[in-house]
Enzyme design. Sequence first.
Site, short mmCIF file in Angstrom:
data_model
loop_
_atom_site.label_atom_id
_atom_site.label_comp_id
_atom_site.label_asym_id
_atom_site.label_seq_id
_atom_site.Cartn_x
_atom_site.Cartn_y
_atom_site.Cartn_z
N HIS A 138 -5.89 18.51 -16.91
CA HIS A 138 -6.32 17.97 -15.62
C HIS A 138 -7.83 17.79 -15.59
CE1 HIS A 138 -2.27 19.06 -14.32
NE2 HIS A 138 -2.47 18.31 -13.26
N LYS A 142 -10.10 20.59 -10.80
CA LYS A 142 -8.87 21.25 -10.35
C LYS A 142 -9.09 22.76 -10.36
CE LYS A 142 -3.88 21.68 -11.22
NZ LYS A 142 -3.51 21.57 -9.81
N GLY A 148 0.92 23.24 -10.87
CA GLY A 148 2.23 23.45 -10.25
C GLY A 148 3.32 22.79 -11.07
N THR A 149 2.99 21.67 -11.69
CA THR A 149 3.98 20.97 -12.52
C THR A 149 4.36 21.81 -13.73
OG1 THR A 149 2.97 18.90 -11.84
CG2 THR A 149 4.42 18.80 -13.76
P1 NAD Z 1 -9.83 17.73 -3.29
O1 NAD Z 1 -10.65 18.94 -3.42
O2 NAD Z 1 -10.42 16.39 -3.63
O3 NAD Z 1 -9.27 17.59 -1.79
C1 NAD Z 1 -8.92 18.69 -0.99
C2 NAD Z 1 -9.37 18.36 0.43
O4 NAD Z 1 -8.85 19.36 1.31
C3 NAD Z 1 -10.88 18.35 0.61
O5 NAD Z 1 -11.28 17.15 1.27
C4 NAD Z 1 -11.15 19.57 1.48
O6 NAD Z 1 -12.27 19.41 2.34
C5 NAD Z 1 -9.85 19.60 2.27
N1 NAD Z 1 -9.63 20.88 2.95
C6 NAD Z 1 -9.90 22.13 2.50
N2 NAD Z 1 -9.55 23.03 3.43
C7 NAD Z 1 -9.04 22.33 4.47
C8 NAD Z 1 -8.50 22.71 5.73
N3 NAD Z 1 -8.42 23.99 6.12
N4 NAD Z 1 -8.07 21.72 6.55
C9 NAD Z 1 -8.12 20.43 6.20
N5 NAD Z 1 -8.64 20.02 5.00
C10 NAD Z 1 -9.08 20.97 4.17
O7 NAD Z 1 -8.50 17.98 -4.16
P2 NAD Z 1 -7.44 16.90 -4.68
O8 NAD Z 1 -7.75 16.54 -6.08
O9 NAD Z 1 -7.28 15.83 -3.67
O10 NAD Z 1 -6.12 17.79 -4.73
C11 NAD Z 1 -5.60 18.37 -3.54
C12 NAD Z 1 -4.40 19.21 -3.88
O11 NAD Z 1 -3.35 18.35 -4.34
C13 NAD Z 1 -4.62 20.23 -4.99
O12 NAD Z 1 -3.90 21.39 -4.68
C14 NAD Z 1 -4.04 19.54 -6.21
O13 NAD Z 1 -3.59 20.47 -7.19
C15 NAD Z 1 -2.88 18.83 -5.59
N6 NAD Z 1 -2.35 17.68 -6.32
C16 NAD Z 1 -1.03 17.47 -6.19
C17 NAD Z 1 -0.44 16.39 -6.78
C18 NAD Z 1 1.03 16.17 -6.59
O14 NAD Z 1 1.56 15.17 -7.09
N7 NAD Z 1 1.73 17.06 -5.89
C19 NAD Z 1 -1.21 15.48 -7.51
C20 NAD Z 1 -2.58 15.70 -7.61
C21 NAD Z 1 -3.14 16.80 -6.99
#
Ligand code: NAD
Length: 253
Positions: A138, A142, A148-149
């Site tokens: 990743h 991250k 999680g995957t």
């Molecule tokens: P990122 O850090 O770019 O975004 C996270 C956002 O959440 C930030 O803008 C942060 O300010 C916000 N945030 C933090 N605390 C908060 C709160 N209390 N209320 C509202 N917003 C809040 O991260 P990302 O790369 O966008 O990834 C986000 C999550 O998604 C991670 O856990 C990542 O592992 C996961 N992810 C999942 C998938 C999937 O397919 N399920 C794919 C990619 C990433």
Amino acid sequence: MTAPTTLTVAVVGAQGRMGQEAVKAVTEAADMELVATINRGDDLRAILQRTRPQCLVDFTVPGVVKENIKVALGCGVIPLVGATGLSPDDLAEIKGWCEASGLGALIAPNFAIGAVLLMRFAGEVARYLPDVEIIEMHHERKIDAPSGTAVKTAELIATARAAAGMTARARPDGAFETFSGARGGRAAGNIPVHSVRLPGFVASQEVLFGGPGQRLSLRHDSIDRASFMPGVLLSIRRATTLRGLVYGLEHLL
Ligand code: NAD
């Protein structure tokens, strides 16, 4: 006025990398209306109570996501969760909240259809080739590891392997590592998982199976966050049909 068939959606973590992509996808979907975007520092409960969406897409961060799910269910809103970092104990607790609220919820460690198919194929291979290791790669920002995957893939492999009566052969367990962690961490089924964090990756995973005289590897690469959006839109369209806690997008395919 909102047409009766329009799906109303809120996105929390909307300013993040995934959140921005989700906001764009929902905004462009003709059958959806984005009624709220929630960011760090906002009062999630107050916004959900005011805007009354059907579902909440969560792309926040580990440590925040669990409380968001509780708040959403408490507001009568279906959580569709992409944020990772939830433990098996967390999942058990969330399952209880779903039952108590009578609402469904989806926790999808990976919304990319290709990654979900990789997991499915890995379960199939493990019935015949039980010796396996997982490498997940990743981007460098991250924060949780393993992905999680990878956790879910190991669980699926361990279950499929056990159901087929197969066991992995004993391999050195790390007691003689020159550096701690050289053999990776251990997921379900004692499957080694190696987490790479480097610029140049979005989300990749390779599952390596080995047998006498042969290797088989399954690999999936998300090279753009757009790869996750068909899965996100599918889950929104299916949100009201969810019963209890659904863990994994494969249950919606
Ligand atoms: P990122 O850090 O770019 O975004 C996270 C956002 O959440 C930030 O803008 C942060 O300010 C916000 N945030 C933090 N605390 C908060 C709160 N209390 N209320 C509202 N917003 C809040 O991260 P990302 O790369 O966008 O990834 C986000 C999550 O998604 C991670 O856990 C990542 O592992 C996961 N992810 C999942 C998938 C999937 O397919 N399920 C794919 C990619 C990433």
